[in-house]
Design an enzyme around this catalytic site. Structure first.
Site, short mmCIF file in Angstrom:
data_model
loop_
_atom_site.label_atom_id
_atom_site.label_comp_id
_atom_site.label_asym_id
_atom_site.label_seq_id
_atom_site.Cartn_x
_atom_site.Cartn_y
_atom_site.Cartn_z
N SER A 163 47.96 28.82 -13.58
CA SER A 163 49.07 28.96 -14.52
C SER A 163 50.30 28.20 -14.03
O SER A 163 50.58 28.15 -12.84
CB SER A 163 49.45 30.43 -14.71
OG SER A 163 50.53 30.54 -15.62
N LYS A 211 43.64 35.83 -15.57
CA LYS A 211 44.40 34.74 -16.20
C LYS A 211 44.48 34.95 -17.71
O LYS A 211 45.50 34.68 -18.34
CB LYS A 211 43.74 33.39 -15.88
CG LYS A 211 44.36 32.18 -16.59
CD LYS A 211 45.86 32.04 -16.31
CE LYS A 211 46.41 30.67 -16.65
NZ LYS A 211 46.23 30.22 -18.02
N ASN A 248 47.87 35.40 -19.93
CA ASN A 248 48.21 34.66 -21.13
C ASN A 248 48.53 35.59 -22.30
O ASN A 248 49.40 35.28 -23.12
CB ASN A 248 47.07 33.71 -21.52
CG ASN A 248 46.99 32.50 -20.61
OD1 ASN A 248 47.56 32.49 -19.52
ND2 ASN A 248 46.28 31.49 -21.04
N GLU A 282 51.93 36.67 -21.79
CA GLU A 282 52.77 35.51 -22.15
C GLU A 282 52.99 35.44 -23.66
O GLU A 282 54.11 35.19 -24.12
CB GLU A 282 52.07 34.25 -21.65
CG GLU A 282 52.78 32.94 -21.92
CD GLU A 282 51.92 31.77 -21.46
OE1 GLU A 282 51.71 30.84 -22.27
OE2 GLU A 282 51.44 31.78 -20.31
#
Length: 493
Positions: free
Chosen positions: A134, A188, A192, A195
């Site tokens: 990232s 991950k 996201n 995010e």
């Protein structure tokens, strides 16, 4: 080849992310070989290595030469498009690899694909890591957050490289061994998803400040810059302040106002919401952010709906009557508090999803350590994450960030401002689905008793699904309709 000329590691897949990560590795003093099916990409990377400091990077032009240019046990990072291209690259490289060698997939891959590949190439004795990376292009070049999962032996083979290449924060490099199987890819993916939630909440803060508060882009730039020096300090807040400063070089006004209001996506947010549903974990803020991306894509439908509803009598500016009496200073502070409280809920949802998957798969994830490696390099990097790290250090079995004593105090202190912002936005006709979802999540989670008793009674009435009671153990079924007709015939009269 002479052993002294062999590279320490290899990287295959030289789009911008691959090039930048390769240059980062070389810059940290690790000789690296690079390979790409399109040979011009190899030449481009070699040229960049020379221009950026005569870095120890060597180009190779076929899979065999590439693999044979590496020191044993060989380690190869692949950065290609997820799915079939990864399988094709593994097939091309593994033909020339030996037992004990390692392949590291650095793409945004579905975690089950990684687990399948671990099994497949283990038959050849090859080790495998699925590693979340990232930080975008800049992070890859200057220091990303790295989330490697899979073979611990494979991680040990390249740990010295990863700890130097990763972003560095005050309590160490932003990399750690995540766990077995596809855990690195899963972490991950959830990163996201968080995010997505972060970006949606920031866009809602912008919408309220602009359309309810009537603030200009110049004022917004100053506000976000100020917020970035306090509790909201983060990469996303920082870049948002910068975005509001940029004028349109091709015309009048600011560039942000000229951008089409349709948000793209690559799939990790959808995977996060799907996994939350599969694991029965409530993640409404992340789900709301995904829904908003879907709705943003319906540009023509939204324009048509605006016209139809205007014709039906809905004012274009339903909040006009509100704005005239707005205390801008208070609104700005309220929105700051609402954004912070909403973020706590969004991160709580992401962490709870990680816990559920960790329990299911036996990954034994360290949530404090995950928060730590997200403090630098990655898109969601924020000062706030140090608080999350400390919350899990205080209590590794914390049920939710909302009930950590420190975060609980902050939620209570901010909930008044949070409710004012959401209420004001609703009355002004400004949609704040992320903030609303976070507030509803908070209010649902904090209540000792919910109206779920009625829902369960309904399920029992039409489907005989049974129910439990508060006052005694067991499963119960009631003939609701029969009893209602016997006892309630004259109630409404």
């Amino acid at each position: 080849m002479d052993a002294s000329t062999l590279s320490r590691i290899g990287l295959a897949g030289l789009a911008v992310m691959g090039q930048n990560l390769a240059l980062n590795i070389a810059e940290k003093g690790f000789p690296i070989s690079v390979y790409n099916r399109t040979t011009s990409k190899v030449d481009e990377t070699v040229d960049r290595a020379q221009r950026e400091g005569s870095l120890p990077l060597t180009g190779q032009y076929n899979p065999r030469d590439f693999v044979l240019s590496l020191q044993r046990p060989r380690s190869v990072i692949i950065l290609v498009k997820a799915g079939a291209p990864v399988d094709q690259t593994i097939a091309a490289l593994s033909d020339h690899m030996e037992p004990g060698d390692t392949i590291i997939d650095g793409g945004n891959e579905w975690y089950e694909n990684t687990e399948r590949r671990i099994q497949q190439i283990s038959e050849k004795g090859i080790l495998y890591l699925g590693m979340g990376v990232s930080g975008g292009e800049e992070g890859a070049r200057n220091g990303p957050s790295l989330m490697p999962g899979g073979s611990f032996e494979a991680y040990s083979n390249i740990q010295d490289i990863l700890t130097k290449v990763a972003a560095q924060v005050e309590d160490g490099p932003c990399v750690t061994y995540i766990g077995e199987g596809g855990s690195g890819n899963f972490v991950k993916m959830v990163h996201n998803g968080i995010e997505y939630g972060d970006m949606q909440l920031i866009s809602e803060a912008y919408d309220v400040l602009k359309h309810v508060g009537g603030l200009s882009n110049s004022e917004l730039a100053d506000i976000f810059a100020e917020w970035n020096s306090g509790e909201l300090e983060s990469f996303l807040i920082e870049i948002t302040a910068d975005i509001f400063k940029v004028k349109d070089e091709g015309g009048d006004g600011y560039l942000v106002d000229k951008i089409l209001d349709k948000t793209g996506m690559k799939g990790t947010g959808k995977w996060t919401v799907q996994q939350a549903a599969e694991l029965s974990v409530a993640a409404p803020t992340i789900a709301a952010s995904l829904d908003c991306r879907y709705l943003s894509g319906l540009k023509e439908e939204r324009e048509n709906a605006a016209a139809v509803l205007k014709e039906a009598g809905l004012s274009e500016d339903v909040g006009g009557f509100v704005r005239s009496g707005i205390d801008k200073k208070r609104l700005i502070d309220d929105v700051r508090q609402a954004l912070y409280a909403s973020k706590i809920c969004s991160y709580a949802q992401g962490m709870n999803l990680l816990r559920a998957k960790s329990d299911e798969k036996g990954w034994n994830l360290n949530f404090g350590e995950l928060a730590r490696i997200w403090k630098g390099g990655c898109i969601i990097r924020a000062v706030f994450l140090d608080r999350i790290k400390k919350a899990y250090q205080r209590n590794p079995n914390l049920a939710s960030l909302i009930v950590d004593p420190e975060f609980a105090k902050e939620m209570v202190q901010r909930q008044g401002a949070w409710r004012r912002v959401v209420g004001l936005a609703i009355s002004a006709g400004i949609s704040t689905p992320g903030m609303c979802a976070s507030l509803a999540y908070f209010d649902t989670y904090r209540r000792a008793r919910l109206p779920a008793n009625l829902v369960q009674a309904q399920r029992d009435l039409f489907g005989a699904h049974t129910y439990e009671r508060l006052d005694r153990p067991g499963a119960f079924h009631t003939e609701w309709t029969k009893l209602a007709r016997q006892s309630g015939a004259g109630v409404l009269n």
